[in-house]
Design an enzyme around this catalytic site. Structure first.
Site, PDB file in Angstrom:
ATOM      1  N   SER A 226      -2.377  42.139  47.784  1.00 13.69           N
ATOM      2  CA  SER A 226      -1.339  42.262  46.762  1.00 13.69           C
ATOM      3  C   SER A 226       0.004  41.890  47.360  1.00 13.69           C
ATOM      4  O   SER A 226       0.232  42.059  48.571  1.00 13.69           O
ATOM      5  CB  SER A 226      -1.284  43.699  46.238  1.00 13.69           C
TER       6      SER A 226
ATOM      7  N   TYR B 127      -0.240  52.888  47.712  1.00 19.47           N
ATOM      8  CA  TYR B 127      -0.843  51.619  47.304  1.00 19.47           C
ATOM      9  C   TYR B 127      -0.357  50.498  48.212  1.00 19.47           C
ATOM     10  O   TYR B 127      -1.155  49.680  48.698  1.00 19.47           O
ATOM     11  CB  TYR B 127      -0.488  51.312  45.846  1.00 19.47           C
TER      12      TYR B 127
END
Length: 267
Positions: free
Chosen positions: A145, A158
């Site tokens: 990501s 995250y």
């Protein structure tokens, strides 16, 4: 110049019941391709498999939690023994984070996301590393990501899991590619998925999961080391790494973002 990998015929995808995993399964579904689809929701996973079969592919589902090291090792080893896996896409993941005014994430949520997004990735690829190297061919793909490039103040855990996945894949690439195993890291921006829809924020350059799958598949077909999209957001994230850290902190904290806490737990 490194030659691109051969077109995969046996593909393992985790988190295949929805989002990017589902879109990738259907993008690869065609005659001559055997899909091994791992997920936790039997109804949704079987629906993906049925569609893939309708497109001419073979499809087997595995109701396995990526956090379960032993179950993953057994299922993947059995699958690889019957149909050697050419391409493994470690895609399964969850998200958690903070809302405006929140200070710290729940320790239970943090451990759940570490168990899925990081340990789950290890549980996915570890059973295949020795097997692929022994055959002298194969491809490992990691769904990272843009959050892995720079810690986001509204999603600390995250961001940490994705940064770890980035470092792990980069480390493996230098070690495994001399053995004939291609390693690719996907650095994705905002993709419209059920996971992403739960986040309340401005989502610049958001694309559909079908578009994301097309970009990822094209990059994997070429054996690219890094597959990053969208380019403007990727460039901005890379630029932020060169700017003074506290300046970037001030800019990032101006954005109003609400990321719901995951209800998953590590155990």
């Amino acid at each position: 110049m490194r030659a691109p990998p051969q077109a995969p015929r046996s593909i393992l995808i985790t988190g295949a019941s929805s989002g990017i995993g589902r879109a990738l399964a259907l993008a690869y579904a065609r005659p001559g391709v055997a899909l091994a689809l791992i997920g936790r929701d039997e109804e949704r996973l079987e629906a993906v498999a049925a569609t893939a079969r309708g497109n001419g592919a073979e499809a087997e589902i595995g109701l396995v939690n990526v956090r379960d090291q032993d179950a993953m090792a057994r299922w993947i080893a059995a699958r690889d023994a019957s149909q050697p896996i050419d391409l493994c896409i470690a895609n399964a993941g969850i998200t958690t984070g903070l809302g405006p005014g929140d200070i710290a994430e729940s320790p239970q949520a943090v451990r759940a996301i570490l168990a899925t997004n990081l340990i789950g990735v290890l549980n996915t690829v570890e059973p295949l590393i020795g097997r692929m190297c022994g055959r002298g061919r194969g491809q490992l793909a990691f769904i990272g990501s843009i959050a892995g490039l720079r810690g986001l103040p509204y999603a600390p855990a995250y961001s940490a899991t994705k940064a770890a996945v980035h470092a792990y894949s980069e480390s493996l690439r230098g070690r495994l590619e001399p053995c004939g195993v291609t390693v690719s890291l996907i650095v994705a921006g905002f993709v419209k998925t059920p996971l992403n829809d739960s986040i309340e924020a401005v989502k610049p350059f958001e694309i559909t999961d079908v578009e994301a799958a097309r970009i990822i598949q094209a990059g994997l077909d070429r054996g690219r080391a890094v597959i990053a999209f969208p380019w403007p957001l990727y460039f901005a994230a890379r630029l932020s790494q060169l700017l003074p850290s506290r300046l970037v902190d001030k800019i990032m904290t101006r954005f109003q973002v609400k990321v719901p806490e995951t209800q998953d737990r590590a155990n």
